[in-house]
Design a protein around this motif. Structure first.
Motif, PDB file in Angstrom:
ATOM      1  N   LYS A   1      12.516  15.878   2.419  1.00 32.93           N
ATOM      2  CA  LYS A   1      11.047  15.790   2.419  1.00 32.93           C
ATOM      3  C   LYS A   1      10.637  15.731   0.963  1.00 32.93           C
ATOM      4  CE  LYS A   1       9.628  17.891   6.744  1.00 32.93           C
ATOM      5  NZ  LYS A   1      10.781  18.652   7.171  1.00 32.93           N
TER       6      LYS A   1
ATOM      7  N   ALA B   1       7.875   1.208  -3.612  1.00 34.10           N
ATOM      8  CA  ALA B   1       8.151   1.028  -2.176  1.00 34.10           C
ATOM      9  C   ALA B   1       8.880   2.248  -1.625  1.00 34.10           C
ATOM     10  CB  ALA B   1       8.989  -0.229  -1.968  1.00 34.10           C
ATOM     11  N   PHE B   2       9.816   2.762  -2.401  1.00 35.70           N
ATOM     12  CA  PHE B   2      10.587   3.922  -1.937  1.00 35.70           C
ATOM     13  C   PHE B   2       9.682   5.141  -1.776  1.00 35.70           C
ATOM     14  CE2 PHE B   2      13.145   7.714  -2.893  1.00 35.70           C
ATOM     15  CZ  PHE B   2      14.075   7.618  -1.873  1.00 35.70           C
ATOM     16  N   SER B   3       8.763   5.344  -2.720  1.00 36.80           N
ATOM     17  CA  SER B   3       7.937   6.554  -2.617  1.00 36.80           C
ATOM     18  C   SER B   3       6.942   6.440  -1.463  1.00 36.80           C
ATOM     19  CB  SER B   3       7.244   6.886  -3.935  1.00 36.80           C
ATOM     20  OG  SER B   3       6.341   5.896  -4.258  1.00 36.80           O
ATOM     21  N   GLN B   4       6.630   5.199  -1.059  1.00 33.43           N
ATOM     22  CA  GLN B   4       5.788   5.062   0.142  1.00 33.43           C
ATOM     23  C   GLN B   4       6.540   5.544   1.382  1.00 33.43           C
ATOM     24  OE1 GLN B   4       4.317   1.085   0.678  1.00 33.43           O
ATOM     25  NE2 GLN B   4       2.414   1.601  -0.368  1.00 33.43           N
ATOM     26  N   ASP B   5       7.834   5.213   1.432  1.00 30.13           N
ATOM     27  CA  ASP B   5       8.648   5.645   2.579  1.00 30.13           C
ATOM     28  C   ASP B   5       8.994   7.126   2.493  1.00 30.13           C
ATOM     29  OD1 ASP B   5       8.645   3.047   3.230  1.00 30.13           O
ATOM     30  OD2 ASP B   5      10.794   2.685   2.962  1.00 30.13           O
ATOM     31  N   HIS B   6       8.952   7.697   1.289  1.00 31.96           N
ATOM     32  CA  HIS B   6       9.353   9.099   1.092  1.00 31.96           C
ATOM     33  C   HIS B   6       8.259   9.850   0.337  1.00 31.96           C
ATOM     34  CE1 HIS B   6      13.142   6.948   1.713  1.00 31.96           C
ATOM     35  NE2 HIS B   6      13.549   8.063   2.263  1.00 31.96           N
TER      36      HIS B   6
ATOM     37  N   THR C   1       8.052  12.479  -3.051  1.00 35.06           N
ATOM     38  CA  THR C   1       9.089  12.279  -4.063  1.00 35.06           C
ATOM     39  C   THR C   1       8.428  12.185  -5.440  1.00 35.06           C
ATOM     40  OG1 THR C   1      10.238  10.904  -2.476  1.00 35.06           O
ATOM     41  CG2 THR C   1      11.010  10.783  -4.742  1.00 35.06           C
TER      42      THR C   1
ATOM     43  N   PHE D   1      18.452   2.889   0.022  1.00 34.37           N
ATOM     44  CA  PHE D   1      17.273   2.018   0.023  1.00 34.37           C
ATOM     45  C   PHE D   1      17.531   0.786  -0.857  1.00 34.37           C
ATOM     46  CE2 PHE D   1      13.346   0.713  -2.106  1.00 34.37           C
ATOM     47  CZ  PHE D   1      12.500   0.494  -1.032  1.00 34.37           C
TER      48      PHE D   1
ATOM     49  N   GLU E   1      17.658  -2.919   0.660  1.00 31.77           N
ATOM     50  CA  GLU E   1      16.405  -3.671   0.509  1.00 31.77           C
ATOM     51  C   GLU E   1      16.364  -4.557  -0.735  1.00 31.77           C
ATOM     52  OE1 GLU E   1      13.800  -3.016   2.717  1.00 31.77           O
ATOM     53  OE2 GLU E   1      14.925  -1.463   3.769  1.00 31.77           O
TER      54      GLU E   1
END
Ligand code: PGA
Length: 311
Positions: free
Chosen positions: A91, A113-118, A121, A290, A294
């Motif tokens: 989380k 993009a990664f921080s949108q999914d997580h 962070t 990721f 991606e």
């Protein structure tokens, strides 16, 4: 030995910084307080840990041994923290990442993009050249690094994930622009180049390439930033060899053009690199997966203007 964790922390800081007042600053203590802790520590183990040479201090043999021990303990604590994070579930978390200057543009898009999914962070990011990235890996201060092919080392795990074509760029009104057949390499080596600093991976790759072809590069100008190089080429100060990943806007807008040169593009790759003997935290592991899954979405659209022919 009746050693306290506080003594180890104080000792580790002084040993790492080789300086009592800097250590006191980092530890938010006064210098006498730090000296006192070190003194008590030396009494406990019955050996001096530092030699004083004038104003400088150096680790004694016992100090070096103890420093190795504190590094192993702090590594173990970090690994345990990673395991505890995994038990709590991913989380968020903090990702310490270092990125080659040249990878900056696509790496920022990846982080976004990664921080949108997580959500949750946070990132500690260093954007720097190849030589500094290698130092970061040697000193084990980053969770993960994005760079050109790292040096062979049993301690590093490196995985290629994306092409990195290097091309010759010029301003659109350069006499060689729009040439209807590939420009010979010998002809291009007569031109003046604007280059990155010697610690840059791009610079080292171009030098290797010209050396392998027994040609020399002419350069009167050296710059530490890809942005400055593009400005210099637009201003007419010379040609440059740059990664397509830094050229997207300039090629779209027509402010720069790619020259068709024999043997080009120089095809390099981007790698994800981490230290093999360190357990990856869940957030680092998630970021790694990721990127590997991606990365095709982050290829610069500039590559569609100029498809690499080799590799
Ligand atoms: P840079 O790129 O150091 O030229 O920014 C890194 C690399 O290509 O290894």
């Amino acid at each position: 030995m009746n050693i306290t964790l506080r003594q180890l922390t104080f000792f580790e800081t002084v040993a790492r910084l080789q300086n009592f007042s800097q250590a006191a600053h980092e530890l938010h203590r006064t210098q006498p307080a730090v000296s006192m802790q070190i003194h008590q520590f030396e009494e406990t183990i019955g050996l001096p840990l530092f030699d004083k040479i004038g104003r400088d201090i150096q680790l004694t043999e016992a100090g070096r041994e103890m420093y190795r021990c504190t590094q192993a303990i702090s590594q173990q604590l970090q690994d345990t923290e990673a395991t505890l994070q995994a038990l709590r579930g991913i989380k968020g978390g903090r990702l310490r990442i270092a990125v080659a200057t040249t990878a900056n543009q696509f790496a920022m898009r990846m982080l976004a993009a990664f921080s949108q999914d997580h959500p949750g962070t946070s990132f500690a990011l260093d954007v720097t050249n190849r030589r500094t990235l290698i130092e970061h890996l040697t000193n084990n201060v980053m969770d993960i690094v994005i760079m050109g092919k790292p040096p062979e080392s049993a301690d590093l795990e490196s995985t290629p994930f994306m092409d990195n074509p290097l091309v010759v760029v010029a301003r659109p009104d350069h006499p060689l622009a729009g040439s209807d057949k590939p420009i010979p390499l010998a002809r291009i080596s007569e031109e003046e180049f604007v280059m990155r600093e010697s610690a840059s991976g791009t610079r080292q790759a171009m030098e290797r390439f010209f050396k392998a072809n027994e040609l020399e590069l002419k350069s009167g100008m050296e710059m530490t930033s890809n942005e400055a190089i593009k400005q210099a080429v637009q201003a007419g100060l010379g040609l440059a060899i740059s990664s397509l990943h830094t050229l997207e806007l300039e090629l779209h807008s027509g402010r720069l053009v790619v020259l068709e040169v024999e043997g080009f593009p120089i095809l390099r790759h981007w790698y994800l690199v981490n230290c093999r003997d360190r357990r990856l935290s869940p957030i680092t592991q998630a970021f790694r997966e990721f990127v590997l899954e991606e990365s095709h979405d982050f290829q610069t659209s500039a590559t569609s203007h100029h498809k690499p022919e080799s590799g």
